[in-house]
Design an enzyme around this catalytic site. Structure first.
Site, PDB file in Angstrom:
ATOM      1  N   ARG A  21      26.691  38.656  26.807  1.00  0.00           N
ATOM      2  CA  ARG A  21      27.371  37.319  26.031  1.00  0.00           C
ATOM      3  C   ARG A  21      26.958  36.138  25.739  1.00  0.00           C
ATOM      4  NH1 ARG A  21      31.707  41.566  25.843  1.00  0.00           N
ATOM      5  NH2 ARG A  21      32.935  39.555  26.993  1.00  0.00           N
ATOM      6  N   SER A  38      33.281  51.922  34.593  1.00  0.00           N
ATOM      7  CA  SER A  38      33.731  51.117  33.256  1.00  0.00           C
ATOM      8  C   SER A  38      34.705  52.511  33.102  1.00  0.00           C
ATOM      9  CB  SER A  38      33.758  50.607  32.154  1.00  0.00           C
ATOM     10  OG  SER A  38      33.549  50.464  31.057  1.00  0.00           O
ATOM     11  N   CYS A  42      43.667  52.966  35.168  1.00  0.00           N
ATOM     12  CA  CYS A  42      45.397  52.712  34.476  1.00  0.00           C
ATOM     13  C   CYS A  42      45.907  54.447  33.419  1.00  0.00           C
ATOM     14  CB  CYS A  42      45.627  51.628  34.424  1.00  0.00           C
ATOM     15  SG  CYS A  42      44.739  50.565  34.304  1.00  0.00           S
TER      16      CYS A  42
HETATM   17  P1  FAD Z   1      38.548  49.054  40.740  1.00  0.00           P
HETATM   18  O1  FAD Z   1      38.622  49.095  38.806  1.00  0.00           O
HETATM   19  O2  FAD Z   1      39.246  49.972  41.754  1.00  0.00           O
HETATM   20  O3  FAD Z   1      36.722  48.690  40.725  1.00  0.00           O
HETATM   21  C1  FAD Z   1      35.889  48.701  41.730  1.00  0.00           C
HETATM   22  C2  FAD Z   1      35.074  49.729  42.486  1.00  0.00           C
HETATM   23  O4  FAD Z   1      34.340  49.157  43.083  1.00  0.00           O
HETATM   24  C3  FAD Z   1      35.122  51.314  42.344  1.00  0.00           C
HETATM   25  O5  FAD Z   1      35.095  51.878  41.047  1.00  0.00           O
HETATM   26  C4  FAD Z   1      34.426  51.248  43.705  1.00  0.00           C
HETATM   27  O6  FAD Z   1      33.613  52.783  43.942  1.00  0.00           O
HETATM   28  C5  FAD Z   1      33.730  49.871  43.770  1.00  0.00           C
HETATM   29  N1  FAD Z   1      32.773  49.919  45.013  1.00  0.00           N
HETATM   30  C6  FAD Z   1      33.354  49.458  45.796  1.00  0.00           C
HETATM   31  N2  FAD Z   1      33.221  49.026  47.364  1.00  0.00           N
HETATM   32  C7  FAD Z   1      31.338  49.394  46.675  1.00  0.00           C
HETATM   33  C8  FAD Z   1      30.156  49.420  47.467  1.00  0.00           C
HETATM   34  N3  FAD Z   1      30.582  48.611  48.562  1.00  0.00           N
HETATM   35  N4  FAD Z   1      29.288  49.746  46.780  1.00  0.00           N
HETATM   36  C9  FAD Z   1      29.399  50.237  45.008  1.00  0.00           C
HETATM   37  N5  FAD Z   1      30.702  50.086  44.922  1.00  0.00           N
HETATM   38  C10 FAD Z   1      31.652  49.700  45.185  1.00  0.00           C
HETATM   39  N6  FAD Z   1      46.926  48.430  36.602  1.00  0.00           N
HETATM   40  C11 FAD Z   1      47.858  47.213  36.070  1.00  0.00           C
HETATM   41  O7  FAD Z   1      47.880  45.973  35.810  1.00  0.00           O
HETATM   42  N7  FAD Z   1      48.039  48.061  35.002  1.00  0.00           N
HETATM   43  C12 FAD Z   1      47.867  49.700  35.417  1.00  0.00           C
HETATM   44  O8  FAD Z   1      49.186  50.490  34.036  1.00  0.00           O
HETATM   45  C13 FAD Z   1      47.105  49.846  36.228  1.00  0.00           C
HETATM   46  N8  FAD Z   1      47.770  51.676  36.342  1.00  0.00           N
HETATM   47  C14 FAD Z   1      46.966  51.888  37.710  1.00  0.00           C
HETATM   48  C15 FAD Z   1      47.158  53.563  37.603  1.00  0.00           C
HETATM   49  C16 FAD Z   1      46.328  54.160  38.336  1.00  0.00           C
HETATM   50  C17 FAD Z   1      46.520  55.668  38.589  1.00  0.00           C
HETATM   51  C18 FAD Z   1      45.657  52.679  39.732  1.00  0.00           C
HETATM   52  C19 FAD Z   1      44.524  53.585  40.811  1.00  0.00           C
HETATM   53  C20 FAD Z   1      45.033  51.723  39.430  1.00  0.00           C
HETATM   54  C21 FAD Z   1      45.941  50.905  38.673  1.00  0.00           C
HETATM   55  N9  FAD Z   1      46.189  49.321  38.175  1.00  0.00           N
HETATM   56  C22 FAD Z   1      46.646  49.228  37.007  1.00  0.00           C
HETATM   57  C23 FAD Z   1      45.530  49.075  38.953  1.00  0.00           C
HETATM   58  C24 FAD Z   1      43.530  48.671  38.524  1.00  0.00           C
HETATM   59  O9  FAD Z   1      43.071  49.447  38.288  1.00  0.00           O
HETATM   60  C25 FAD Z   1      43.160  48.044  38.877  1.00  0.00           C
HETATM   61  O10 FAD Z   1      44.172  46.656  39.704  1.00  0.00           O
HETATM   62  C26 FAD Z   1      41.501  47.440  38.396  1.00  0.00           C
HETATM   63  O11 FAD Z   1      41.410  48.489  38.460  1.00  0.00           O
HETATM   64  C27 FAD Z   1      41.123  46.509  40.092  1.00  0.00           C
HETATM   65  O12 FAD Z   1      39.885  46.471  39.390  1.00  0.00           O
HETATM   66  P2  FAD Z   1      39.248  45.934  40.722  1.00  0.00           P
HETATM   67  O13 FAD Z   1      37.952  45.507  39.351  1.00  0.00           O
HETATM   68  O14 FAD Z   1      38.900  45.280  41.483  1.00  0.00           O
HETATM   69  O15 FAD Z   1      38.453  47.322  41.453  1.00  0.00           O
END
Ligand code: FAD
Length: 544
Positions: A21, A38, A42
């Site tokens: 954007r 994406s 949660c």
């Molecule tokens: P993620 O969203 O986990 O994304 C990271 C991605 O990076 C993954 O898909 C992984 O495959 C990819 N990756 C890692 N290493 C590599 C690599 N070397 N090469 C390529 N890809 C890679 N938070 C809240 O605030 N409220 C909620 O209600 C809540 N509920 C949740 C319920 C569940 C079941 C879970 C599992 C989590 C929940 N969370 C919640 C936490 C929230 O989902 C995370 O804090 C958030 O997704 C973090 O975002 P992120 O981008 O850091 O990691």
């Protein structure tokens, strides 16, 4: 400018879309090792429970959608295995085994966290489940379809959500937690309200223990716990927390902090200015304590990567840290915490006091008011350090008010002055957050002194007298052993029944009548008068 984003879920996807954007010319590549980009992680527990019925509703965006709408190149089933910072390249391993080298001008690390692994002797791998990806979710659902019962390890937010949703499916559910309580962001007496809700809804809870051994029992599993008890189940879901995914940061020599996350500055750059990082993988400033902390929550991850996109597009946005606001549905209850709890303050040697109030979600004379419990943690100078809320209707908005005030560095005075929108169906002229502020202010001004539920036994052993100012009927339904019952309205006429040379712990049901009683006693020459925080309701819940 070519930007590679590693990780395409909460943080990575947000960063990519925002950057597009802001910059139509940038070449943006998301590299994601999983099968989906994406998705709503949660929401996964609620699909397990059948509340979100359509799995596709969890797919917020697709690879094709990213290309079509944002001109972003998403590479699924591609894992970045190494970063060469000098050459500004990453090594990408495709799931077919082939590898390639990809150059970048700027790199964004949003690799998230990995569920903490559990090793239980005798537990077969195919019966050890976890919940981080959609594939994990599918595996839980597949197992649940034929299972009679499942055991959840870990009573944190994810563990409790999974336990509740397995119960929704009609399974027997055991919840096992090493700590003595559920939901660590809550203090024990607030967690007790949650534990009661779990038990009332048929979850078999075991706190302060863990699974030591698993063995086959026919088609089922027999688990032996550290406390010697045994139980039968069909599978175990481990939800014992997450560890930041830092393999690439370590391999490429980026700085890691004391809590194990990637170190970033306010602009969310790592120790290499060409590499940004965000989300569960980074260590950020906990704004209340000022100390570095991991905050594995979706809100911070999204906000951080939005800031990264701004900075990649030439802006100068800064991230000031997180206070750590989290909320959870536990059957009929809404449960949340923001900032620091009293236990964390003690661990960090931060001086704190606390109050608990139980109030109505709206004016008591308007039908349908529900109880809401609020705990405030505050510094001696009145600065709010944290808040916890357990209730039903309107509990979430009280938590968000506390989060807003704490986020702005506010004080008890700000809470007292907080001007809520009021009409009887929604609130009271004095909202529960005002009441919590008033109770804290009374404590801070020395109008009353407080005592916590867990000090009552010790104080009684040291000679304290417990004074219960509820009605005889309330007293008869349950009371603290050793308490004397003098209803508030009789107190002025019965002062002679009370000792002047001992501490007096005054309580009622929720803390209001005992505050009035405390004021009477203090103005009638009693000096050692202490109001039991949260009253009998908190004491009874916490003592089980
Ligand atoms: P993620 O969203 O986990 O994304 C990271 C991605 O990076 C993954 O898909 C992984 O495959 C990819 N990756 C890692 N290493 C590599 C690599 N070397 N090469 C390529 N890809 C890679 N938070 C809240 O605030 N409220 C909620 O209600 C809540 N509920 C949740 C319920 C569940 C079941 C879970 C599992 C989590 C929940 N969370 C919640 C936490 C929230 O989902 C995370 O804090 C958030 O997704 C973090 O975002 P992120 O981008 O850091 O990691």
């Amino acid at each position: 400018m070519k930007v590679i984003i590693i990780g395409g879920v909460a943080g990575g996807a947000t960063c990519a879309a925002r950057l597009r954007r802001l910059d139509e010319q940038a070449e943006i590549v998301i590299i994601e090792r999983g099968d989906y980009v994406s998705f709503a992680n949660c929401g996964m527990p609620y699909h397990v429970g059948g509340i979100i019925t359509d799995r596709d509703d969890l797919l917020v965006q697709t690879r094709e959608g990213f290309k079509r709408r944002f001109n972003i190149d998403v590479r699924l089933q591609h894992t970045v295995t190494a970063i060469d910072r000098a050459a500004k390249t990453v090594t990408v391993c495709r799931h077919d085994g082939s590898t390639a080298t990809e150059s970048y001008d700027r790199l964004v690390l949003a690799p998230g966290a990995e569920p903490r692994a559990v090793t239980i002797p005798g537990l077969p791998a195919d019966r050890t489940l976890r919940l981080r990806t959609l594939n994990d979710m599918d595996a839980i659902i597949a197992r649940a379809e034929t299972a009679r019962g499942m055991t959840v390890l870990g009573a944190g937010f994810v563990g409790v959500e999974v336990a509740e949703n397995l119960r929704h499916r009609g399974l027997e559910v055991q919840l096992i937690e090493f700590a003595p309580q559920a939901v660590a962001p809550l203090d024990a007496e607030m967690a007790a309200l949650v534990q009661r809700e779990l038990k009332d809804n048929g979850i078999d809870c075991h706190f302060g223990t863990t699974v030591e051994q698993a063995e086959p029992a026919g088609a089922r599993l027999k688990l032996t716990l550290a406390d010697g008890s045994t139980l039968f189940t069909d599978a175990v879901v481990a939800a014992v927390g997450v560890v930041p995914e830092t393999a690439l940061a370590k391999q490429s020599g980026l700085d890691l902090g004391p809590s194990g996350g990637i170190v970033v500055n306010e602009r969310l750059q790592t120790s290499d200015p060409a590499i940004y990082a965000a989300g569960d993988a980074v260590e950020i400033r906990q704004r209340v304590s000022g100390r570095p902390a991991l905050t594995p929550l979706a809100g911070p991850a999204n906000k951080q990567t939005r800031i990264i996109a701004d900075n990649l597009a030439g802006g100068n946005s800064v991230y000031h840290g997180a206070i750590g606001s989290a909320i959870l549905k536990v059957f009929g209850l809404t449960v949340g915490a923001t900032g620091l709890n009293a236990r964390q303050c003690r661990q960090l040697h931060i001086d704190q006091q606390s109050v608990i109030i139980h109030a109505g979600s709206h004016a008591g004379y308007y039908p349908g008011a529900q109880p809401v419990s609020v705990k405030l943690v505050f510094a001696p100078d009145g600065k709010l350090l944290g808040g916890q809320v357990v209730g039903t209707t309107g509990a979430d908005k009280r938590l968000d008010v506390l989060a807003a005030i704490i986020g702005l560095g506010g004080t008890i005075a700000d809470l007292c002055a907080f001007e809520q929108a009021y009409a009887p169906p929604y609130s009271s002229a004095k909202d529960p957050v005002n009441l919590a502020g008033f109770a804290a202010e009374n404590l801070q001004r020395g109008l009353v002194r407080g005592v916590e539920y867990d000090a009552v036994d010790r104080w009684q052993e040291e000679g304290a007298q417990v004074l219960d100012v509820r009605t005889p009927g309330e007293f008869a339904r349950g009371h603290i052993p050793g308490a004397i019952n003098i209803p508030l309205d009789d107190l002025r006429g019965r002062l002679a029944d009370l000792p002047h040379d001992r501490k007096i712990i005054v309580h009622c049901q929720v803390g209001l009548r005992s505050y009035l009683a405390s004021r009477i006693l203090l103005q009638c020459g009693f000096t050692e008068v202490y109001n039991l925080s949260g009253g009998y309701r908190t004491y009874e819940a916490a003592r089980g």
